[in-house]
Design a protein around this motif. Structure first.
Motif, PDB file in Angstrom:
ATOM      1  N   SER A 538      52.184  62.249  17.053  1.00  0.00           N
ATOM      2  CA  SER A 538      53.749  62.175  16.748  1.00  0.00           C
ATOM      3  C   SER A 538      54.346  61.035  17.548  1.00  0.00           C
ATOM      4  CB  SER A 538      54.357  63.614  17.171  1.00  0.00           C
ATOM      5  OG  SER A 538      54.208  63.542  18.530  1.00  0.00           O
ATOM      6  N   HIS A 555      58.942  59.631  15.365  1.00  0.00           N
ATOM      7  CA  HIS A 555      58.704  60.478  14.113  1.00  0.00           C
ATOM      8  C   HIS A 555      59.447  59.936  13.049  1.00  0.00           C
ATOM      9  CE1 HIS A 555      57.423  63.852  16.570  1.00  0.00           C
ATOM     10  NE2 HIS A 555      58.292  63.421  17.693  1.00  0.00           N
ATOM     11  N   HIS A 563      51.114  59.838  10.619  1.00  0.00           N
ATOM     12  CA  HIS A 563      51.248  61.228  10.461  1.00  0.00           C
ATOM     13  C   HIS A 563      50.595  61.919   9.351  1.00  0.00           C
ATOM     14  CE1 HIS A 563      54.472  61.669  13.407  1.00  0.00           C
ATOM     15  NE2 HIS A 563      55.238  60.964  12.645  1.00  0.00           N
ATOM     16  N   HIS A 577      54.645  68.431  13.174  1.00  0.00           N
ATOM     17  CA  HIS A 577      55.568  67.299  12.201  1.00  0.00           C
ATOM     18  C   HIS A 577      56.474  67.913  11.695  1.00  0.00           C
ATOM     19  CE1 HIS A 577      56.428  63.554  10.367  1.00  0.00           C
ATOM     20  NE2 HIS A 577      56.035  63.966   9.352  1.00  0.00           N
TER      21      HIS A 577
END
Length: 739
Positions: A538, A555, A563, A577
């Motif tokens: 992340s 993110h 991701h 996530h």
């Protein structure tokens, strides 16, 4: 030495050690009792630590230094190894320890000015810094344990610096004994690792976990023992009771020990040894951390002592870090350790500046209006308060967001453990409320102690400079997440892990765990390896990474490929996530709600009133208020269950000792006296009386009587002689005749 990083690491440890020896022997003869020496040495160590950290950022190798040598020879050609290690976690911890230590030393120069034990204080500070640096640099469990104990010793000396106060001496003893309880568990864990693995080197222990050499119940017991040690140092429930009382020590000590370094040692221990903990132990760690976070936050709601509020806040935030590590959030937990060190040290030093200005008054009920007298302290205290409350953009926002996302993602995959994110989110609201309650009571409104207020003034520069530095880091510290998540953006997660193994050192994200995840075998298991990948993924930027400190850094769209690749490994990664944005939104709303409620209850209007009367809930919920004010009566419970029972047992043992043990001993003693008396009587009356003296008297008496036969008459002698001859002759004849 050819390796500059190794040279720097040795200097970082040896320079404070040499300064400690000099201070311990000669501080009375050094100008200003050596405060300049201690502060200057830590300043040099800070520069060296920053160089090591920079070198870590510039190299693709996760392990830069790993020096091992035979330290304790044993039989059969074996030896217990010692050594030091520098990797990414070490580099970050070196910066934290040296930065906070240097600023605390500088702050103490003015705060402790004129103290009767001024030189001894800086000597103990140096011992503490040496112990923490040795703990961080150790590459094996033995050195870790040795410096772990030295940290406990030096904290005991610093907490009890004003030992003439009974409350301070009692607090020092309480801290020492409570942390020793945890250290017993840690010793058991270290011993199990040695007997099962045959080595205490981190790499050997991690390799044994990987190959099954340390597995099953032995691994569980070892993990629980090591975590029990971390519970003591990091003040986790139920071993948290020492930390609030330890506020009896000088305020700079509180900033150094109880905000950034000693209490962080337990979190560092869990992070460093994460591969040792099996799934069951990690779940225990997560629940202990989650419960501690919300438990301590509720107590902080009603505290009146400015340092006690910060103390329980520290316990709560340490619970956050432990919660993150328990659910596998390696990056999030250690990221929050770093940000918390900056803003909590700033808060403790800021409270010290307030206490200094208010003539050592610590009660919030006697503060008020200090923003007019201490504008700079107010500003930087507010910056640190916003960071701790998780206000968007500040350092605490990023690290708390990462923890809450990991906890929420874990609960999404394992709904039975929904308590963990609930405790985390509830703590966000409580933290924002009690911190702004403290801020408003201290710096806003009208002064409640006019005499102390009139004499209050802004802190001197020696105290302001640390506040400025730490307050600034509280604002911009969110950029640390980039360093934690991806110190080498060009390497994938699996390549980083393989490089650890090539260096002879395993990290929490083991290769086998990733390979199992690739096969889908770990889809429902709670393992540190897989859950940790969720947090490291992340925060793993790609080549198109946004600048450090921005939220897309961790993110945003720039990390989408990372991701997607990570989500293929396990449900925990995908859940973390997905949970990120809901966690961020909810934590922001809760934090702002806590700030708003604090303002409504404690921010005074022009007429001196508040929108909500804080006395109303205290009156309406009197039982809950008393429960929180008395800290859930845990001290009383411990007194009744442990201390009083220990005292009763000691009295019982003393009674047994006096009546039975001493009775038996005394019986034989009196028996010996009686026997010697009888022997004395026998000696005097039998041996001496009848034997020696009696025979002498008998001979004397006989001689005296026989002396009467000596008349001097020859005729009488002649008659007696003839009579004797006749008698003897008769006896001879009689004897001959009879035969």
């Amino acid at each position: 030495m050819s390796n500059p990083i190794l040279t720097c690491a040795l200097l970082i440890f040896l320079l404070p050690l040499a300064a400690y020896v000099v201070m311990a022997l000669f501080n009375r003869r050094i100008p200003r009792r050596g405060d300049w020496l201690a502060t200057g040495v830590l300043g040099v160590c800070l520069m060296l630590s920053l160089y090591v950290f920079y070198a870590v950022l510039q190299t693709p190798k996760p392990l830069l230094v790993n020096v091992t040598f035979d330290w304790l020879p044993m039989s059969a050609g074996k030896a217990i190894a010692g050594g030091l290690m520098v990797d990414r976690l070490t580099a970050v911890m070196l910066v934290i320890v040296t930065l906070v230590s240097f600023l605390v030393y500088l702050f103490s120069v003015k705060y402790l000015e004129g103290d009767v034990r001024y030189g001894r204080y800086f000597t103990c500070l140096l011992l503490f810094s040496v112990s923490m640096l040795g703990l961080v640099l150790a590459n094996n469990l033995l050195y870790l344990y040795i410096f772990w104990e030295l940290v406990g010793l030096s904290s005991y000396l610093l907490i009890g610096h004003w030992f003439e106060k009974k409350s301070a001496s009692d607090a020092a003893v309480k801290a020492f004994i409570t942390t020793r309880l945890g250290d017993v568990g840690m010793f058991i864990g270290v011993a199990i690792c040695y007997f099962q693995v045959g080595s205490l080197h981190y790499a050997d222990v991690f390799a044994a976990v990987e190959t099954g050499g340390l597995a099953g119940s032995w691994r569980t017991i070892a993990g629980l023992g090591l975590f029990f040690g971390a519970m003591g140092k990091s003040a986790q429930f139920p071993l948290h009771v020492w930390l609030p009382d330890a506020m009896e020590g000088p305020t700079p000590v509180s900033a150094l020990i109880h905000a950034a370094t000693m209490v962080a040692a337990g979190v560092y221990l869990v992070g460093r040894l994460l591969p040792v903990f099996d799934p069951a132990t990690l779940l225990v760690i997560a629940y202990v951390g989650g419960f501690t976070a919300i438990f301590a936050a509720t107590i902080a709601l009603v505290q009146d002592d400015i340092k006690k509020v910060l103390a329980y806040s520290t316990v709560s935030q340490l619970g956050y870090m432990v919660l993150a590590l328990g659910v596998g959030g390696y990056t999030a937990g250690l990221f929050h350790l770093t940000t918390h060190a900056c803003f909590k040290a700033c808060l403790f030093l800021g409270s010290g500046a307030v206490i200094y200005a208010m003539h050592h008054e610590q009660s919030l009920s006697k503060y008020g209006g200090l923003r007019h007298k201490m504008p700079y302290t107010t500003f930087f205290y507010l910056m640190a308060t916003l960071a701790l409350a998780g206000f968007p953009g500040f350092s605490g926002f990023w690290s708390k967001d990462a923890i809450l996302a990991d906890a929420l993602g874990f609960a999404m995959v394992h709904p039975a453990h929904a308590f963990l994110p609930l405790a985390g989110f509830a703590t966000v609201f409580l933290t924002a409320f009690y911190m702004f309650r403290q801020f408003f009571l201290t710096f806003t409104g009208k002064p409640r102690d006019h005499h102390a207020y009139e004499h209050a003034r802004e802190a001197p520069w020696q105290m302001l400079v640390p506040l400025i530095i730490l307050g600034s880091l509280a604002v911009v510290g969110g950029g640390f997440g980039h360093w934690f998540g991806a110190m080498n953006p060009k390497r994938s997660g699996i390549e980083q892990i393989r490089s650890f193994n090539e260096e002879g050192y395993s990290n929490p994200f083991t290769v086998k765990a990733l390979e199992r995840a690739d096969a889908g075998a770990a889809s429902a298991s709670h393992t540190a390896s897989i859950s940790s990948i969720s947090s490291i993924s992340s925060t793993m930027p790609t080549e198109e990474t946004a600048p450090p400190g921005t939220h897309t850094d961790a993110h945003g769209p720039s990390g989408a490929k990372t991701h997607e690749a990570a989500a293929a490994h396990s449900p925990e990664v995908a859940a973390a996530h997905k949970a990120h944005y809901p966690a961020m939104a909810l934590s922001t709303l809760l934090g702002l709600g806590g700030i708003l409620l604090g303002a409504l209850m404690y921010l005074q209007r022009r007429d001196g009133t508040t929108a909500l009367n804080p006395a109303t809930p205290a009156t309406r919920f009197a039982f809950a208020y008393r429960l929180l004010w008395n800290k859930y009566y845990l001290d009383e419970l411990y007194m009744a269950c442990f201390i009083m029972s220990t005292r009763a047992l000691s009295r019982l043992i003393a009674l047994f000792d006096r009546t039975v043990i001493d009775g038996v001993v005394n019986f034989f003693g009196w028996f010996g006296v009686l026997w010697s008396f009888l022997v004395d009587l026998a000696d005097r009356w039998v041996v001496d009386g009848l034997g020696v003296n009696g025979s002498a008297r008998a001979v004397g008496y006989a001689g005296e009587k026989l002396s009467y036969t000596q008349t001097g008459r020859v005729r009488q002698y002649l008659v007696l002689m003839i009579a004797g001859i006749v008698i003897l002759s008769g006896l001879c004849v009689f004897a001959f005749w009879g035969s």
